[in-house]
Design a protein around this motif. Sequence first.
Motif, short mmCIF file in Angstrom:
data_model
loop_
_atom_site.label_atom_id
_atom_site.label_comp_id
_atom_site.label_asym_id
_atom_site.label_seq_id
_atom_site.Cartn_x
_atom_site.Cartn_y
_atom_site.Cartn_z
N TRP A 112 0.84 -1.39 -0.03
CA TRP A 112 -0.01 0.00 0.02
C TRP A 112 0.88 1.39 -0.05
O TRP A 112 0.41 2.34 0.05
N PHE A 113 2.20 1.25 -0.11
CA PHE A 113 3.08 2.39 -0.05
C PHE A 113 2.77 3.26 -1.29
O PHE A 113 2.97 2.69 -2.64
N PRO A 114 2.32 4.38 -1.32
CA PRO A 114 2.22 5.23 -2.43
C PRO A 114 3.46 5.48 -3.28
O PRO A 114 3.72 6.73 -3.49
N SER A 115 4.16 4.71 -3.88
CA SER A 115 5.17 5.00 -4.77
C SER A 115 5.21 6.03 -5.96
O SER A 115 5.95 6.73 -6.23
N THR A 116 4.07 5.64 -6.59
CA THR A 116 3.83 6.37 -7.94
C THR A 116 3.32 7.68 -7.61
O THR A 116 3.28 8.85 -8.44
N LYS A 117 2.70 8.10 -6.28
CA LYS A 117 2.42 9.38 -6.01
C LYS A 117 3.35 10.27 -5.02
O LYS A 117 2.83 11.42 -4.65
N THR A 118 4.57 9.65 -5.08
CA THR A 118 5.65 10.27 -4.03
C THR A 118 6.68 10.99 -4.90
O THR A 118 7.34 10.22 -5.81
N CYS A 119 7.04 12.20 -4.69
CA CYS A 119 8.19 12.57 -5.17
C CYS A 119 9.51 12.01 -4.90
O CYS A 119 9.68 11.92 -3.50
N SER A 120 10.34 11.91 -5.78
CA SER A 120 11.49 11.23 -5.61
C SER A 120 12.60 12.18 -4.85
O SER A 120 13.41 11.53 -4.13
N SER A 121 12.49 13.39 -5.14
CA SER A 121 13.61 14.45 -4.62
C SER A 121 13.06 14.81 -3.30
O SER A 121 13.87 14.89 -2.29
N CYS A 122 11.80 15.50 -2.98
CA CYS A 122 11.34 15.99 -1.97
C CYS A 122 10.36 15.26 -1.07
O CYS A 122 10.39 15.50 0.14
#
Length: 139
Positions: A112-122
Amino acid sequence: RFYRQMLDRLAKEQRKLSRKKKGSSNWHKQRIRVANIHEKVANQRKNFLHHQSKELVANFDAVVIEDLDMKGMSQALKFGKSVADNGWGMFTSFLKYKLNEQGKRLIKIDKWFPSTKTCSSCGSVREITLSERTYQCTC
């Protein structure tokens, strides 16, 4: 895919087995033929998984995988045979011990981790509609 490839041959040998009288010498011979096909599929799968895990361990210092619910996936839609054939648990155990031998890391992420909704830098999380294919962050 190995089980799918051998499915016709396995079905043919199992049909022959079902026609034999249980306990006879021919039944025992046929049972061994069916077991050999199952063993061949298992060996092919294991060989493939060893090669794939070795390649990942050689190329990366850390491997991040999603902790999938394989039982749920096999029951959903018509993925049963394909999910059972991929050997996900075996693959993760191969990855784990090979990465540990090299001093590298295996990280399991919750499904359930929102990996596609999370910014990789901030690291900010933003809701995305289904029509959006790429994540655009304001940072």
